[in-house]
Write a protein that holds these residues in place. Structure first.
Motif, PDB file in Angstrom:
ATOM      1  N   LYS A  16       3.692   0.860  14.277  1.00 18.42           N
ATOM      2  CA  LYS A  16       3.934   1.758  13.141  1.00 18.42           C
ATOM      3  C   LYS A  16       4.318   0.970  11.888  1.00 18.42           C
ATOM      4  N   MET A  17       5.160  -0.056  12.070  1.00 17.72           N
ATOM      5  CA  MET A  17       5.608  -0.840  10.923  1.00 17.72           C
ATOM      6  C   MET A  17       4.491  -1.714  10.359  1.00 17.72           C
ATOM      7  N   ILE A  18       3.685  -2.328  11.215  1.00 10.92           N
ATOM      8  CA  ILE A  18       2.549  -3.107  10.731  1.00 10.92           C
ATOM      9  C   ILE A  18       1.588  -2.204   9.970  1.00 10.92           C
ATOM     10  N   THR A  19       1.286  -1.065  10.537  1.00 12.43           N
ATOM     11  CA  THR A  19       0.375  -0.127   9.884  1.00 12.43           C
ATOM     12  C   THR A  19       0.904   0.271   8.507  1.00 12.43           C
ATOM     13  N   PHE A  20       2.202   0.547   8.405  1.00  9.03           N
ATOM     14  CA  PHE A  20       2.789   0.932   7.126  1.00  9.03           C
ATOM     15  C   PHE A  20       2.702  -0.204   6.106  1.00  9.03           C
ATOM     16  N   TYR A  21       3.229  -1.374   6.449  1.00 10.82           N
ATOM     17  CA  TYR A  21       3.263  -2.471   5.480  1.00 10.82           C
ATOM     18  C   TYR A  21       1.871  -2.991   5.138  1.00 10.82           C
ATOM     19  N   ARG A  22       0.949  -2.955   6.094  1.00 12.01           N
ATOM     20  CA  ARG A  22      -0.421  -3.423   5.851  1.00 12.01           C
ATOM     21  C   ARG A  22      -1.255  -2.365   5.134  1.00 12.01           C
ATOM     22  N   ASP A  23      -1.305  -1.149   5.684  1.00 10.32           N
ATOM     23  CA  ASP A  23      -2.242  -0.143   5.192  1.00 10.32           C
ATOM     24  C   ASP A  23      -1.713   0.674   4.023  1.00 10.32           C
ATOM     25  N   VAL A  24      -0.416   0.910   3.972  1.00 10.81           N
ATOM     26  CA  VAL A  24       0.151   1.723   2.885  1.00 10.81           C
ATOM     27  C   VAL A  24       0.572   0.847   1.707  1.00 10.81           C
TER      28      VAL A  24
END
Length: 134
Positions: A16-24
């Motif tokens: 969830k954190m990788i997705t947030f920092y990478r994609d958002v």
């Protein structure tokens, strides 16, 4: 002489954190979502995500973690224009992230707002309406 090298977040849900920092937020994270560590240089600063189990094993310590929005630290991010501040605010609002404050232009000339990442770390996005310079 001490120099700031970077900072790390102790992460419960790495995917969830990788997705947030990478994609958002657009951080250039190359690790897969099933990793235990993220190591990234962002604007000459080391940014780390550590799995909580991994950091506890490494330090041979057990830590307490805040629930909700953490009042222990802030990550400050800069954009070049006031319009960029407002664009990020709208993007995060539409994506249903926890907004702490709406964008506001402060008496010292900075336009800023605060929100929380998926694990409650407080993040500020702000601008003095000019390109960033140290």
């Amino acid at each position: 002489m001490l120099r700031l090298d970077g900072f790390g977040l102790f992460v419960n849900d790495m995917a969830k954190m990788i997705t947030f920092y990478r994609d958002v937020l657009g951080f250039e994270i190359k690790e897969s979502i099933d990793t235990e560590h993220v190591y990234l240089i962002k604007d000459d600063t080391l940014f780390l995500l550590y799995g909580r189990n991994s950091i506890e094993a490494l330090t041979r310590s057990k830590f307490n973690y805040a629930k909700g929005i953490s009042g222990h630290m802030e990550i400050a991010l800069y954009v070049d224009t006031f319009d960029d501040v407002d664009l990020y605010y709208q993007k995060l609002l539409k994506a249903d992230f926890e907004i702490v404050t709406e964008p506001e232009t402060m008496p010292w000339g900075q336009r800023t707002f605060y929100f929380a990442d998926p694990e409650g770390n407080l993040i500020e996005i702000g601008s003095f309406n000019k390109p960033f310079r140290r």
